[in-house]
Design an enzyme around this catalytic site. Sequence first.
Site, PDB file in Angstrom:
ATOM      1  N   GLU A 191       0.808  -1.221   0.000  1.00  0.00           N
ATOM      2  CA  GLU A 191       0.000   0.000   0.000  1.00  0.00           C
ATOM      3  C   GLU A 191       0.841   1.270   0.000  1.00  0.00           C
ATOM      4  OE1 GLU A 191      -2.562  -3.257   1.789  1.00  0.00           O
ATOM      5  OE2 GLU A 191      -0.469  -2.571   2.053  1.00  0.00           O
ATOM      6  N   PHE A 203     -11.504  -7.258  14.085  1.00  0.00           N
ATOM      7  CA  PHE A 203     -10.399  -7.695  13.234  1.00  0.00           C
ATOM      8  C   PHE A 203     -10.086  -6.622  12.189  1.00  0.00           C
ATOM      9  CE2 PHE A 203      -9.014  -9.960   9.317  1.00  0.00           C
ATOM     10  CZ  PHE A 203      -7.770 -10.384   9.789  1.00  0.00           C
ATOM     11  N   GLN A 204      -8.838  -6.210  12.151  1.00  0.00           N
ATOM     12  CA  GLN A 204      -8.322  -5.195  11.231  1.00  0.00           C
ATOM     13  C   GLN A 204      -9.015  -3.846  11.402  1.00  0.00           C
ATOM     14  OE1 GLN A 204      -8.144  -6.817   7.172  1.00  0.00           O
ATOM     15  NE2 GLN A 204      -6.106  -7.627   7.618  1.00  0.00           N
ATOM     16  N   LYS A 240     -17.366  -0.816   5.835  1.00  0.00           N
ATOM     17  CA  LYS A 240     -17.804  -1.777   4.814  1.00  0.00           C
ATOM     18  C   LYS A 240     -19.306  -1.714   4.573  1.00  0.00           C
ATOM     19  CE  LYS A 240     -17.274  -6.636   3.480  1.00  0.00           C
ATOM     20  NZ  LYS A 240     -16.643  -7.936   3.838  1.00  0.00           N
ATOM     21  N   MET A 249      24.575   8.416   1.862  1.00  0.00           N
ATOM     22  CA  MET A 249      24.548   9.685   2.586  1.00  0.00           C
ATOM     23  C   MET A 249      24.827   9.482   4.064  1.00  0.00           C
ATOM     24  SD  MET A 249      24.324  12.916   2.178  1.00  0.00           S
ATOM     25  CE  MET A 249      23.395  13.389   0.717  1.00  0.00           C
TER      26      MET A 249
END
Length: 577
Positions: A61, A123-124, A173, A488
């Site tokens: 993502e 959940f999630q 959802k 760097m």
Amino acid sequence: MQDQKQAVKRVTGAFALIDSLRRHGVQHIFGYPGGSNLPIYDEIYRAEQAGEIKHYLVRHEQGAAHAADGYARSTGKVGVCLATSGPGATNLVTGLATAYLDSVPVLAITGQVPRSALGTDAFQEIDIFGITLPIVKHSYLVREPSELPRIVAEAFHLASSGRPGPVLIDIPKDVGNAQIDYIPVEPGSVRRVGYRPTVRGNPRQINQALQLISEATKPLLYVGGGAIMAGAHAEIAELSERFQIPVTSTLMGKGAFDENNPLSLGMLGMHGTAYANFAVSECDLLIAVGVRFDDRVAGTGDQFAHSAKVIHIDIDPAEVGKNRTTDVPIVGDVRQVLGDMLQRSYQLGTEIKPEQTQEWHSHLSQLRNQYPLTVPHPEDGISPQEVIVELSHQCPDAFYTTDVGQHQMWAAQFVKNGPRRWMTSGGLGTMGYGLPAAVGVKVAHPDDTVICISGDGSFQMNMQELGTIAQYGIGVKVIILNNGWLGMVRQWQHMFYNDRYEATNLEDGTPEFARLADVYGIEAMTVRQREDLPKAIAKALSHKGPMILDVRVTRDEDCYPMVAPGHDNSDMMGLSS
């Protein structure tokens, strides 16, 4: 009333979302599916079947957020990314922070657990609304499905107006599944109460600025990313040419002014050109356009440009006077303010006489000759600067993305390109930005050359996006300056930590990038000899599909000039003379 009733139709919240995106001109979405955003993906399926929207499946993502960011920077449009709830949403955070600090218009849409499960640690479930509040212009949690069309229209307005930036819409959802009476909300038809960015500059302050310009003997234009976002390159060029004012840009401002123009001094700051840094330390008038006076440019605060009066033009009033005292503050859209300033200068007959700045221009010309950017040609290898110079020579008009580190600074020093053709993470300094950003740029500009300049450390941050490139045949060219270090960080360990090289050597564990590319079905070459470099770059540029060049450069090259933290811009390390 009858017309309104006829316009109403019964649809799902997910349909209202996708149709609203389509009405706002969205043609491409970068995302990753999951349980909570499946209603949205079901509508994307239908939109793709109808040829209305193209979805690109990223492999992480974060890659979706960076791809949307690259898309937005290169087009000026709002880039759109999509993730599911929980870890899908949190994986967007780095990309949103990158866009926020660089003022990039991105719309992030996340799935969320059903409304009935909010606050239950389902959940999630994660409070992405709260997590992202510091790194977006605005966040929405959609609790009422019928509000979706208005929220989308408002989000686009917020993301793209005023100081641009990312906006997040979190959609439970069951909101996506819910049936609603759908009345479309067209672009530009809604405004958020209390949100009215100042666009026109104050006429009195514009007159004061012109008065300072007319009196200056050592004027300098200091141009940042705000000028790019405002599309103000024509106005900057006209102001510079009209008054013969030299121009220096920040890392984010590259492309706002033609760096091939004799009035260009290139980039200033920590790794800017010596002549730009001397100029800003010696000027008597600094015209700051769309800049933040950030620490990588103006680390000494009010000691920065200590001899100069300062005109600061910016759309965000919070930035004006924040890091450097300003003599003439002008809040407004950079393009609008500069246009009004030019128009007023013609009305007043404002001018800078040639003899007024002759000594200044002669001095800057002397500095250019005395402190040029140098390109080493070591006997035992290829210098990183050689690669950038050859690349820029063969393809000056390409879109360039970079990752973060030494290669980023060398690219900024030697690549000269036009507006919206330079994409890099400036404020957050996000390693792993370059490859997925190049995906977004190439999707937006399929017929143009898109080149990602990366390092062996940065490339490994998001190299899983090779899968996205392979799946869709996205023809980006990736040039990896491979020195076996986190370059760097190694340079700072060398300069400030007595060569204690802890956790910066990447020799062990780094893959052969050409072999890795081959696994994905992507063409690749490894370049070790100077004589092979021009042909390898030419082959990569002429290849129709994606191509990776792993260029083995000298291991211990440091990036100079360098202004150490807390030092004046005129106090640079590594000058050639």
